[in-house]
Each structure stands twice: as structure tokens, then as C-alpha cells.
Design an enzyme around this catalytic site. Structure first.
Site, short mmCIF file in Angstrom:
data_model
loop_
_atom_site.label_atom_id
_atom_site.label_comp_id
_atom_site.label_asym_id
_atom_site.label_seq_id
_atom_site.Cartn_x
_atom_site.Cartn_y
_atom_site.Cartn_z
N ASP A 1 -8.88 -32.66 29.74
CA ASP A 1 -10.37 -32.61 29.43
C ASP A 1 -10.82 -34.14 29.55
O ASP A 1 -10.03 -34.52 29.42
CB ASP A 1 -10.21 -32.06 28.29
CG ASP A 1 -10.20 -30.58 27.87
OD1 ASP A 1 -10.53 -29.88 28.94
OD2 ASP A 1 -10.91 -29.54 26.60
N GLU B 1 -6.43 -24.88 32.94
CA GLU B 1 -5.12 -24.55 32.65
C GLU B 1 -4.42 -25.49 32.42
O GLU B 1 -3.17 -26.17 32.05
CB GLU B 1 -3.78 -23.44 33.14
CG GLU B 1 -3.48 -23.43 34.09
CD GLU B 1 -2.23 -24.91 34.09
OE1 GLU B 1 -0.74 -24.20 33.57
OE2 GLU B 1 -2.43 -26.18 34.65
N TRP B 2 -5.27 -26.79 32.49
CA TRP B 2 -5.04 -28.54 32.74
C TRP B 2 -3.78 -29.19 33.50
O TRP B 2 -3.42 -30.46 33.32
CB TRP B 2 -4.94 -28.79 31.02
CG TRP B 2 -6.10 -28.10 30.53
CD1 TRP B 2 -7.02 -28.22 30.17
CD2 TRP B 2 -5.24 -27.01 28.87
NE1 TRP B 2 -7.99 -27.16 29.18
CE2 TRP B 2 -6.25 -26.41 28.24
CE3 TRP B 2 -4.24 -26.81 28.23
CZ2 TRP B 2 -5.98 -26.17 27.25
CZ3 TRP B 2 -3.73 -26.29 27.46
CH2 TRP B 2 -5.10 -25.67 26.73
N GLY B 3 -2.92 -28.80 34.49
CA GLY B 3 -2.25 -28.71 35.43
C GLY B 3 -0.74 -28.45 34.58
O GLY B 3 -0.26 -29.50 35.05
N ASP C 1 -10.14 -20.59 30.64
CA ASP C 1 -9.13 -21.51 29.49
C ASP C 1 -7.82 -20.69 29.43
O ASP C 1 -7.09 -20.06 29.64
CB ASP C 1 -9.83 -22.00 28.84
CG ASP C 1 -10.17 -23.71 28.78
OD1 ASP C 1 -8.65 -23.84 29.00
OD2 ASP C 1 -11.64 -23.86 28.02
#
Length: 398
Positions: free
Chosen positions: A220, A199-201, A166
Site C-alpha cells: 500500500d 495482492e500487493w505483488g 484485496d
């Protein structure tokens, strides 16, 4: 059609042999050079289970063992669901005197090695979680920033098969160097460990050469229609970067968690499968409903996701709330989803010109949810689709 089928096959062969693979983009002319992570893992999108959506921090070894049991007992394991992934909150709040991560003794009293042995004994694989900062997102356990080599070796010694990594508490540092450090550490750990970048893009991880086996393309997911559709759209932007060894990840499956209707969950599963996204269930499979099991167990849809060609399907047409998504499959076949994101029933048409088939091509259209087959279809495929529902087909040229 013949030219596109040839290109798909040609690029598929390159993907299996080239040090710097080339994959088919969103059109026959578009290609993306991509160095894959050299661990030999992830030739098809990962399948399994993740603890977060259903359990969050309320996770312990008894639950993990029971989920592993259920994965086998329900037949999901035989369909390819192999990873049992523990998300945040598994570790003690501090490292031991040697600086090692240790499991929370009240949650995992037997230790991670014993748990991995149990999961492996079921024919499954165990995944774990850490963070590219000094603390994880929950703030309940240490992250791995500055401890990458040590933690990777610890995970390997426990028999861990998968790491979700994460991006919380980033200390103002760019993501790529921090994630690359863990990627290298895993390669040096002595064990092949699937590396899932979370890393959520935010820094376009799809473009990072050879760092992960999958990478998040969105924030998320929530167990809500709007969240699911938003993540699908964010993921679609990066379609040309996915392929064997490295996959775009719009986050885990919410199927069965109760926030959407059965038709919405069926759409969720269909689009994730077409987009070659990871199929990681996150419901409580120990007590899932028959409807949930029916969706997660659809062999036809899973086969699209796991197709050896490894080309991500994408959105090819949008007319208001009515959409067509499509992508090539091995053997010259094409997968198609007619998706109605509107509030009323609608007729949706996929024309051959928009999905890469020649106008004269005749196909058999296999409806993957009803198992019905329409024979000798030419030029276009139309269906009436319910609100927030979809129709999913595999078209096989005759």
C-alpha cells in the site's frame, strides 16, 4: 530508430487482434507472451477515483455522490477519469439470510443499485471492493472467499463496473487460485466488470495468465516521498508484462493529500503516467487546490498514459539520484522523464542511445509541464531539474 518504431507498431497490431497478445518488452528483442482477461476491458489504464487514502472507512453514499458530482463539475470526467471506486468498509458486518453481501444501512441507506444509477447518470462508472479471504482488511465486512459466484452476481445486479479485490486474511492459501476464482465468477456474472487484483505483488501476479485487468506490484502506498518512490521502483521490475487489457499497478495517486510537495506530486503523476499505471486519484476532489487540479488535469501527461500503443515506460538510466525513464509511444514518438530524486538541483541528460533513438534522429521535444517546445534536438536532451522534481517530454522525430 526505424526498426524499433516498426516493432512497436507491429506488436501494437498484434495486441489488438491476438488471442494470446505479445507486447514489446524493455528492449526490442524482449517479448512476453500474455493471455489477457477476456472481458474486453482496460485497453488503456483505468482512470478515476478511489476512496481509501482520503476517507478510509469514513465513507458513505453522500460522499460518493458528491465526488461523482465533482468529477463532472471540475472537468476531470471529460479528461478520462471515469471510475468512482468505493474501497473497504461499505458493507454490513454480516451477510443477509440468503448469504448475500448487503451495504451498511447507516452508510448506504439507499442501497448500491440506487448509487450506481446515480453515478451512471453522471456518465461515470461505479467500483466496489471485496477481499479474497473471509473478512476484508478492515475486519469490518465479510470477504468473498467461498462466495465468489454469489458475490459477483450481486455486484452485477447492482450495476457495478469495477472490483478491487484485496488479499487480507488469506487462510494460508496461495493467492492465484483465490483470485482466479473471482476472475471466473466475474466473467460468468453477466456484466463486464473491471477486475483489479490487489495482492500487493507477493506472488508475481503480473505472470498470471488472463486473471485480471490490473494487478498491484507493491504494498500500500503512503502519502510520503519514500513510499511513492519505492512503489515506482517495485512496479518498474514488471514493465515488460503490461499492455492493453492488463496493467501493472503501483497503487493509487496521493496527489493532493498533503504529505508531499507540489514538485513531488508532479513527479508522482509523471512517473505513474509514463509507467502506464492506473490514474486513480484518492484526494478529496470536492475541495482540491488549484495546484492539485493542475496536476491531475494535465492533458499532455494523461495522453502519455492513455497512448494506444500501451507500452509501459521504464527506468533506462540511473546515476546516483538522477534517473532517466522512457518508453515508446504511437507514431514513432518517445516519452521521457528526467527525474531528480536527490536533495539538490542537478543536470540530467537523456542520450538517444538509451531511449531507443538513432544517433542522427532529430526531434522536437515537447515539455509536457510548461508546454514549451525545443525544436530540432539531436543526440541527447539535457535539463537542470530541481530537487525531487522532474521534467517530462514527448520527443517527436522530424
Amino acid at each position: 530508430m526505424e526498426a524499433k518504431a516498426f516493432l512497436c507498431t507491429f506488436f501494437s497490431l498484434l495486441l489488438s487482434t491476438s488471442a494470446v497478445p505479445i507486447r514489446l518488452g524493455s528492449s526490442p528483442e524482449e517479448v512476453v507472451e500474455r493471455q489477457i482477461l477476456k472481458n474486453g476491458i482496460g485497453r488503456t489504464p483505468q482512470m478515476g477515483w478511489n476512496s481509501w487514502s482520503r476517507f478510509a472507512c469514513n465513507i458513505n453514499e453522500q460522499t460518493v455522490r458528491q465526488v461523482a458530482d465533482a468529477m463532472v463539475d471540475t472537468g476531470l470526467a471529460k479528461l478520462g477519469y471515469e471510475y468512482i471506486n468505493i474501497d473497504d468498509c461499505w458493507a454490513a458486518r454480516g451477510r443477509d439470510s440468503q448469504g448475500n453481501l448487503v451495504p451498511n444501512p447507516s452508510k448506504f441507506p439507499s442501497g448500491m443499485k440506487a448509487l450506481s444509477d446515480y453515478v451512471h447518470g453522471k456518465g461515470l462508472k461505479l467500483g466496489i471492493y471485496s477481499d479474497a479471504g473471509p473478512q476484508t482488511c478492515s475486519q469490518e465486512m465479510p470477504g468473498s472467499l467461498g462466495h465468489e459466484e454469489q458475490d459477483a452476481k450481486t455486484f452485477a445486479s447492482w450495476g457495478i463496473d469495477y472490483l478491487k479485490y484485496d488479499n487480507c486474511n488469506d487462510q494460508g492459501l496461495r493467492p492465484q487460485p483465490r483470485f482466479s476464482s473471482m476472475s471466473t465468477a466475474l466473467l460468468n456474472s453477466g456484466r463486464n466488470i473491471f477486475f483489479s487484483i490487489c495482492e500487493w505483488g507477493i506472488d508475481n501476479p503480473a505472470t498470471w495468465a488472463g486473471v485480471g485487468n490490473s494487478w498491484r506490484t507493491a504494498g500500500d502506498i503512503k502519502d510520503e516521498w519514500g513510499s511513492m518512490t519505492s512503489n515506482a521502483d517495485s512496479n518498474d521490475v514488471w514493465a515488460s508484462y503490461a499492455g492493453p487489457g492488463g496493467w501493472n499497478d503501483p497503487d493509487m495517486l496521493e496527489v493532493g493529500n498533503g504529505g508531499m510537495t507540489t514538485e513531488e506530486y508532479r513527479s508522482h503523476f509523471s512517473i505513474w503516467a509514463l509507467a502506464k499505471a492506473p490514474l486513480l486519484a484518492s484526494c478529496d476532489i470536492r475541495s482540491m487546490s488549484m495546484e492539485t487540479k493542475e496536476i491531475l488535469s494535465n492533458k499532455n501527461v494523461i495522453a502519455v498514459n492513455q497512448d494506444a500503443l500501451g507500452v509501459q515506460g521504464h527506468k533506462v538510466k540511473k546515476d546516483g539520484d538522477q534517473e532517466v525513464w522512457a518508453g515508446p509511444l504511437s507514431g514513432g514518438r518517445v516519452a521521457v522523464v528526467l527525474w531528480n530524486r536527490g536533495s539538490t538541483d542537478a543536470s540530467i541528460t537523456a542520450r538517444w542511445s538509451s531511449i531507443g533513438l538513432g544517433a542522427s534522429t532529430i526531434v522536437d521535444a515537447h515539455d509536457l509541464w510548461t508546454d514549451a517546445i525545443k525544436s530540432s534536438v539531436q543526440g541527447q536532451l539535457s535539463a537542470t531539474v530541481g530537487t525531487h522534481a522532474c521534467k517530462m517530454y514527448v520527443l517527436t522525430p522530424k
